[in-house]
Design an enzyme around this catalytic site. Structure first.
Site, short mmCIF file in Angstrom:
data_model
loop_
_atom_site.label_atom_id
_atom_site.label_comp_id
_atom_site.label_asym_id
_atom_site.label_seq_id
_atom_site.Cartn_x
_atom_site.Cartn_y
_atom_site.Cartn_z
N GLU A 87 53.64 23.20 185.31
CA GLU A 87 54.16 21.84 185.56
C GLU A 87 55.22 21.42 184.54
O GLU A 87 55.79 20.36 184.66
CB GLU A 87 53.00 20.84 185.59
N CYS A 112 45.61 26.39 182.66
CA CYS A 112 45.29 26.46 181.24
C CYS A 112 43.85 25.97 180.99
O CYS A 112 42.91 26.65 181.40
CB CYS A 112 46.33 25.70 180.43
N HIS A 169 51.25 26.75 181.86
CA HIS A 169 51.52 25.42 182.41
C HIS A 169 52.68 25.52 183.40
O HIS A 169 53.84 25.54 182.97
CB HIS A 169 51.91 24.46 181.28
N1 GLN Z 1 43.36 25.90 174.12
C1 GLN Z 1 42.90 24.97 175.11
C2 GLN Z 1 41.41 25.15 175.38
O1 GLN Z 1 40.84 26.10 174.97
C3 GLN Z 1 43.70 25.10 176.39
C4 GLN Z 1 45.15 24.84 176.10
C5 GLN Z 1 45.94 24.21 177.20
O2 GLN Z 1 45.40 23.70 178.20
N2 GLN Z 1 47.22 24.16 177.01
O3 GLN Z 1 40.83 24.33 176.01
#
Ligand code: GLN
EC number: 4.3.3.6
Length: 192
Positions: free
Chosen positions: A171, A78, A169
């Protein structure tokens, strides 16, 4: 095998639990000096601008670039995917600039801020339960990048040699198969 989880912000404990289920020893990384003891590193989700700022502040940009240059595997999930990318849509400055991908932040829009789905991932035996939270998408990938999974034709998991990224994610569920895949990547690189 010792795998670090960058502990500047985000879901650190959950990654350590998944790593341990996958047979590795997981450790929270708060100082650059810890990197020398590690065989691989996970950069967790959170907020990429904040993680980027903290990485700059504590010297992690160069330290992780060196770690990658040694061929040690990295896994960005992410926000971790965003900080590993060479290019961020909208002209925002890149952070580690390691992986030959272009990413779009918060790409699913406000109405779909978070959702779960089962994903087919190349290299995994069964579909993976994937949790997307304000997730980014990979909008372009260089020739050295292998696409491991897509969601509605958009790239959400990819690998470039020793670098692995996922938009979601992995995890946050009990399915540790993508962590096991990463642990296997580390084993391969350690083999003489
Ligand atoms: N929206 C976040 C970003 O742009 C990432 C979201 C996440 O890690 N769950 O940094």
């Amino acid at each position: 095998m010792k795998v670090g989880v960058l502990a500047l912000q985000g879901a650190v404990g959950e990654h350590i639990r998944s790593l341990e289920s996958a047979g590795a020893s997981g450790t929270a990384v708060k100082r650059t000096e810890q990197l020398s003891e590690l065989d691989g590193l996970i950069i967790p989700g959170g907020e990429s601008t904040t993680i980027g700022k903290l990485m700059r502040k504590y010297g992690f940009i160069e330290a992780i670039q060196d770690f990658s240059r040694e061929g040690k595997p990295l896994f960005g999930t992410c926000a971790g995917l965003i900080v590993m990318a060479k290019e961020i849509e909208g002209g925002e400055e890149s952070h580690l600039g390691l992986m030959d991908i272009k990413v779009s932040r918060n790409a699913f829009g406000r109405q779909r801020e978070s959702f779960e789905t089962d994903l087919e991932v190349k290299g995994l035996d069964a579909p993976l339960r994937a949790v997307f939270i304000r997730a980014p998408l990979i909008t372009a990938a260089g020739p050295g990048v292998e696409v491991l999974s897509t969601y509605k034709d958009e790239i959400v998991t990819a690998r470039q040699g020793h670098l692995l990224v996922s938009s979601f994610h992995p995890e946050l569920t009990d399915d540790f198969s993508l962590h096991a895949y990463f642990v296997e990547m580390i084993k391969q690189t350690k083999r003489p």
